[in-house]
Write a protein that holds these residues in place. Structure first.
Motif, short mmCIF file in Angstrom:
data_model
loop_
_atom_site.label_atom_id
_atom_site.label_comp_id
_atom_site.label_asym_id
_atom_site.label_seq_id
_atom_site.Cartn_x
_atom_site.Cartn_y
_atom_site.Cartn_z
N GLN A 96 0.82 -1.21 0.00
CA GLN A 96 0.00 0.00 0.00
C GLN A 96 0.86 1.26 0.00
OE1 GLN A 96 -3.36 -0.14 -0.36
NE2 GLN A 96 -3.01 -2.34 -0.51
N LEU A 97 2.13 1.14 0.34
CA LEU A 97 3.04 2.28 0.34
C LEU A 97 3.36 2.68 -1.09
CD1 LEU A 97 5.47 1.10 3.16
CD2 LEU A 97 3.74 2.90 3.33
N SER A 98 3.64 3.94 -1.29
CA SER A 98 3.95 4.47 -2.62
C SER A 98 5.29 3.95 -3.10
CB SER A 98 3.97 6.00 -2.56
OG SER A 98 4.34 6.53 -3.79
N GLY A 99 5.32 3.34 -4.28
CA GLY A 99 6.55 2.84 -4.87
C GLY A 99 7.00 1.48 -4.37
N ILE A 100 6.19 0.83 -3.53
CA ILE A 100 6.53 -0.49 -2.99
C ILE A 100 5.66 -1.53 -3.69
CG2 ILE A 100 6.67 -1.96 -0.94
CD1 ILE A 100 8.57 0.37 -0.74
N GLY A 101 6.33 -2.40 -4.45
CA GLY A 101 5.63 -3.50 -5.11
C GLY A 101 5.89 -4.80 -4.36
N LEU A 102 5.58 -5.90 -5.01
CA LEU A 102 5.74 -7.21 -4.38
C LEU A 102 7.20 -7.49 -4.02
CD1 LEU A 102 4.49 -9.89 -3.48
CD2 LEU A 102 4.82 -10.74 -5.82
N GLU A 106 8.63 -8.01 -0.24
CA GLU A 106 9.30 -9.24 0.16
C GLU A 106 10.68 -8.95 0.75
OE1 GLU A 106 9.27 -11.51 -3.46
OE2 GLU A 106 7.27 -12.34 -3.06
N ALA A 107 11.39 -7.98 0.18
CA ALA A 107 12.70 -7.60 0.70
C ALA A 107 12.58 -7.03 2.12
CB ALA A 107 13.37 -6.59 -0.23
N ILE A 108 11.53 -6.27 2.40
CA ILE A 108 11.32 -5.71 3.75
C ILE A 108 11.06 -6.85 4.74
CG2 ILE A 108 9.77 -4.29 5.16
CD1 ILE A 108 9.38 -2.50 2.64
N VAL A 109 10.21 -7.79 4.37
CA VAL A 109 9.90 -8.92 5.26
C VAL A 109 11.15 -9.76 5.49
CG1 VAL A 109 8.54 -11.05 5.47
CG2 VAL A 109 7.44 -8.95 4.66
N GLU A 110 11.94 -10.00 4.45
CA GLU A 110 13.18 -10.77 4.58
C GLU A 110 14.17 -10.05 5.49
OE1 GLU A 110 15.52 -13.96 4.28
OE2 GLU A 110 13.52 -13.81 3.40
N TYR A 111 14.30 -8.74 5.35
CA TYR A 111 15.18 -7.96 6.22
C TYR A 111 14.73 -8.10 7.68
CZ TYR A 111 17.74 -3.94 8.12
OH TYR A 111 18.55 -3.13 8.87
N ARG A 112 13.42 -8.04 7.88
CA ARG A 112 12.85 -8.16 9.23
C ARG A 112 13.15 -9.53 9.83
NH1 ARG A 112 6.81 -6.48 9.01
NH2 ARG A 112 6.58 -8.59 8.24
N LEU A 124 14.51 1.57 7.60
CA LEU A 124 13.93 1.03 6.37
C LEU A 124 14.84 1.31 5.17
CD1 LEU A 124 11.49 -0.33 4.97
CD2 LEU A 124 10.50 1.94 4.72
N GLN A 125 15.62 2.36 5.23
CA GLN A 125 16.52 2.71 4.13
C GLN A 125 17.65 1.69 3.97
OE1 GLN A 125 17.31 7.08 3.71
NE2 GLN A 125 16.31 7.14 5.72
N GLN A 126 17.85 0.82 4.96
CA GLN A 126 18.88 -0.21 4.87
C GLN A 126 18.44 -1.38 3.98
OE1 GLN A 126 21.88 0.34 6.30
NE2 GLN A 126 21.01 2.30 6.96
N VAL A 127 17.15 -1.46 3.71
CA VAL A 127 16.62 -2.52 2.85
C VAL A 127 17.02 -2.22 1.41
CG1 VAL A 127 14.52 -3.67 2.03
CG2 VAL A 127 14.69 -2.93 4.41
N LYS A 128 17.47 -3.24 0.69
CA LYS A 128 17.91 -3.08 -0.69
C LYS A 128 16.74 -2.60 -1.55
CE LYS A 128 20.16 -5.37 -4.51
NZ LYS A 128 20.71 -6.60 -5.05
N GLY A 129 16.99 -1.54 -2.33
CA GLY A 129 15.97 -1.00 -3.24
C GLY A 129 15.18 0.15 -2.65
N ILE A 130 15.41 0.48 -1.38
CA ILE A 130 14.69 1.60 -0.76
C ILE A 130 15.72 2.67 -0.41
CG2 ILE A 130 13.25 2.36 1.14
CD1 ILE A 130 12.04 -0.41 1.18
#
Length: 144
Positions: A96-102, A106-112, A124-130
């Protein structure tokens, strides 16, 4: 015949000038009176303009003029925005966030899963692609 030559006029200009002077003298036209009438009309007009200017300035108060803008600054209102909790959000909620796709969700959940819960939303900026731009777009929607 010599008078026009002495004055440096042609005969036609001389006749016109002489006839004009005779007309002024015979008809009683007073040139200074016409100038005085013009001055009076000008002063009357000027007084009307100053009165109008005073009426316009009296209508404008500092409080009234401070409410008008050429362009209003953009305001982000977060009262109706659903906050996304980084530590507990599902893939669908993260998307639902702007610019965040599948893939980014998934990268955010994996980082978590690997690093544990987020300590701050800036992490959150440490996640690859953000990067900083994507983070800045979504900062007002994020929570821990």
């Amino acid at each position: 015949m010599y008078i026009p030559r002495i004055l440096g006029l042609s005969w036609a200009d001389f006749k016109f000038t002489v006839l004009g002077l005779w007309a002024v003298l015979l008809c009683g036209i007073s040139l200074p009176a016409t100038a005085q009438q013009f001055d009076q009309n000008y002063l009357k007009w000027k007084a009307q303009q100053e009165a109008q200017d005073q009426r316009l300035t009296a209508k404008q108060t500092p409080a009234a003029t401070s409410q008008y803008y050429l362009a209003r600054p953009t305001q982000q209102v977060s009262s109706g925005v659903q906050q996304v909790r980084l530590n507990s959000a599902s893939l669908e909620q993260l998307q639902q966030l702007s610019g965040i796709g599948l893939k980014k969700a998934e990268a955010i959940v994996e980082y978590r899963k690997q690093k544990g819960q987020f300590q701050s939303i800036e992490e959150l900026q440490q996640v690859k692609g953000i990067g900083p731009a994507l983070f800045a777009k979504n900062k007002h929607k994020l929570a821990l």
